[in-house]
Write an enzyme that holds these catalytic residues in place. Structure first.
Site, mmCIF file in Angstrom:
data_model
loop_
_atom_site.group_PDB
_atom_site.id
_atom_site.type_symbol
_atom_site.label_atom_id
_atom_site.label_comp_id
_atom_site.label_asym_id
_atom_site.label_seq_id
_atom_site.Cartn_x
_atom_site.Cartn_y
_atom_site.Cartn_z
ATOM 1 N N SER A 137 0.822 -1.212 0.000
ATOM 2 C CA SER A 137 0.000 0.000 0.000
ATOM 3 C C SER A 137 0.855 1.260 0.000
ATOM 4 O O SER A 137 0.324 2.357 -0.132
ATOM 5 C CB SER A 137 -0.939 -0.003 1.208
ATOM 6 O OG SER A 137 -0.235 -0.350 2.368
ATOM 7 N N HIS B 221 -2.450 -3.002 -6.201
ATOM 8 C CA HIS B 221 -2.939 -2.576 -4.889
ATOM 9 C C HIS B 221 -4.459 -2.712 -4.826
ATOM 10 O O HIS B 221 -5.187 -1.924 -5.443
ATOM 11 C CB HIS B 221 -2.485 -1.126 -4.645
ATOM 12 C CG HIS B 221 -2.829 -0.611 -3.290
ATOM 13 N ND1 HIS B 221 -2.971 0.729 -3.016
ATOM 14 C CD2 HIS B 221 -3.075 -1.253 -2.117
ATOM 15 C CE1 HIS B 221 -3.280 0.871 -1.741
ATOM 16 N NE2 HIS B 221 -3.344 -0.315 -1.187
ATOM 17 N N GLU C 243 -5.319 -0.331 -7.878
ATOM 18 C CA GLU C 243 -4.349 0.707 -8.241
ATOM 19 C C GLU C 243 -3.126 -0.044 -8.794
ATOM 20 O O GLU C 243 -2.539 -0.868 -8.095
ATOM 21 C CB GLU C 243 -3.983 1.490 -6.968
ATOM 22 C CG GLU C 243 -3.368 2.838 -7.190
ATOM 23 C CD GLU C 243 -3.148 3.582 -5.856
ATOM 24 O OE1 GLU C 243 -3.011 2.934 -4.794
ATOM 25 O OE2 GLU C 243 -3.102 4.820 -5.884
ATOM 26 N N ASN D 39 -3.270 6.244 -0.916
ATOM 27 C CA ASN D 39 -2.896 6.535 0.471
ATOM 28 C C ASN D 39 -2.283 7.910 0.662
ATOM 29 O O ASN D 39 -2.304 8.454 1.766
ATOM 30 C CB ASN D 39 -1.983 5.432 1.004
ATOM 31 C CG ASN D 39 -2.809 4.223 1.387
ATOM 32 O OD1 ASN D 39 -3.873 4.371 1.990
ATOM 33 N ND2 ASN D 39 -2.367 3.045 1.012
#
Ligand code: CAA
Length: 289
Positions: free
Chosen positions: A121, A143, A155, A193
């Site tokens: 992540s 991801h 992702e 993130n």
């Protein structure tokens, strides 16, 4: 259409790994769930059995499809017996050394055209790929989001050495799994993130500074911004330790103090209040039966 993935090996049977395995099996791919921890492997098997049964109960899956999906799921402690798999997805703990050790081994085990994917992540794909040596062109970030069977996004992150073919095949695989892949470049936290963690951190600051009670901070974001769950409940859901570690990667890599975890978050992590998985984080959760 590029060479299809018929067998996918998922290393790590935690929340993300078990969700990826179930989703792959549901989309017709043979999914081999790997974990050295037998109890974790059993937990993943239990999750799969329960989810498949629920889908049948809700009439979202026929009994025949359920049996076929279950038959596509396999469990093992070691991935080296599955060297013919077209893809391996690493979903181990968020630790660069653990991941690099695995990728060293992936490069020695899997075929020269296998996809070597990581569900990291926040850790740099370029950095993880260095462990794969001459196989770095096969390494890519894939991801997924929790809960994997529900969340639409994957992702996809290419490292500096990732080949175009690896990218194309990964995009095809994500679509086969019923996901929408979106490309992001290899910068700390990628897009998801980098944007989500400051929001969660700010919610902790709002709580710490007494702007509102935690449940009210969440309710404001749910009712006012249409979030499916408030940022503090989401932090508990992700795991406060995971949020903390991702923020530290962002802080170290991007050098901006805005990413440094709020003292309130740090304190809960120190106390072992990690969120849903410990039944206590910002909020309290009934133990799961
Ligand atoms: N596995 C499989 N299915 C699940 C599931 C799980 N773990 N959890 C929920 N579901 C399914 C339910 O079965 C239900 O399916 P149906 O509609 O077919 O009945 C559906 O999801 C909705 O679940 P619920 O009715 O129980 O609850 P809800 O409507 O409150 O939704 C939620 C739950 C999907 C988790 C929703 O609250 C949500 O979307 N929350 C935000 C999640 C999010 O933001 N995730 C990303 C976190 S960031 C991340 O993962 C990446 C990172 O790097 C940190």
């Amino acid at each position: 259409m590029s060479k299809p993935v018929k067998t996918i090996v998922i290393v790590g049977a935690g929340t993300m790994g078990s969700g990826i395995a179930l989703t792959a099996a549901q989309s017709g791919i043979r999914a081999v769930q790997i974990d050295v921890n037998a109890a974790q492997l059993e937990k993943a098997r239990g999750y799969h059995t329960k989810q498949i049964a629920r889908l049948v109960e809700k009439q979202k899956m026929t009994a025949d499809d359920a049996a076929a999906t279950a038959a596509r799921l396999e469990y093992a402690a070691d991935f080296t017996a599955f060297k013919d798999a077209e893809c391996v997805v690493e979903a181990a703990s968020e630790n660069p050394e653990v991941k690099k050790k695995l990728f060293r081994s992936f490069a020695e085990t899997f075929a020269a055209d296998a996809l070597l994917a990581t569900n990291t992540s926040s850790i740099s794909i370029t950095d993880i790929a260095t462990a794969a040596g001459a196989r770095a062109s096969q390494v890519i970030g894939m991801h997924f989001f929790n809960p994997v069977p529900v969340m639409k996004l994957v992702e996809v992150i290419r490292g500096l050495a990732t080949s175009d073919e690896t990218v194309t095949r990964t995009l095809d695989l994500a679509r086969t799994m019923g996901k929408t892949p979106v490309l992001a470049n290899d910068r700390a936290g990628f897009v998801s993130n980098r944007v989500l963690m400051p929001l969660i951190n700010e919610a902790f600051y709002a709580w710490m500074e007494g702007v509102a009670k935690p449940e009210d901070i969440d309710q404001i974001m749910v009712l006012g911004c249409n979030f499916p769950m408030g940022p503090l409940r989401l932090a508990d859901f992700i795991g406060l330790d995971v949020c903390h570690d991702i923020m530290m990667v962002l802080y170290r890599e991007l050098g901006d103090p805005k990413f440094f975890p709020c003292p309130m978050l740090r304190q809960l992590v120190t106390a072992g209040r990690l969120g849903n998985k410990t039944n206590l984080g910002v909020f309290e959760y009934p133990p799961r039966v």
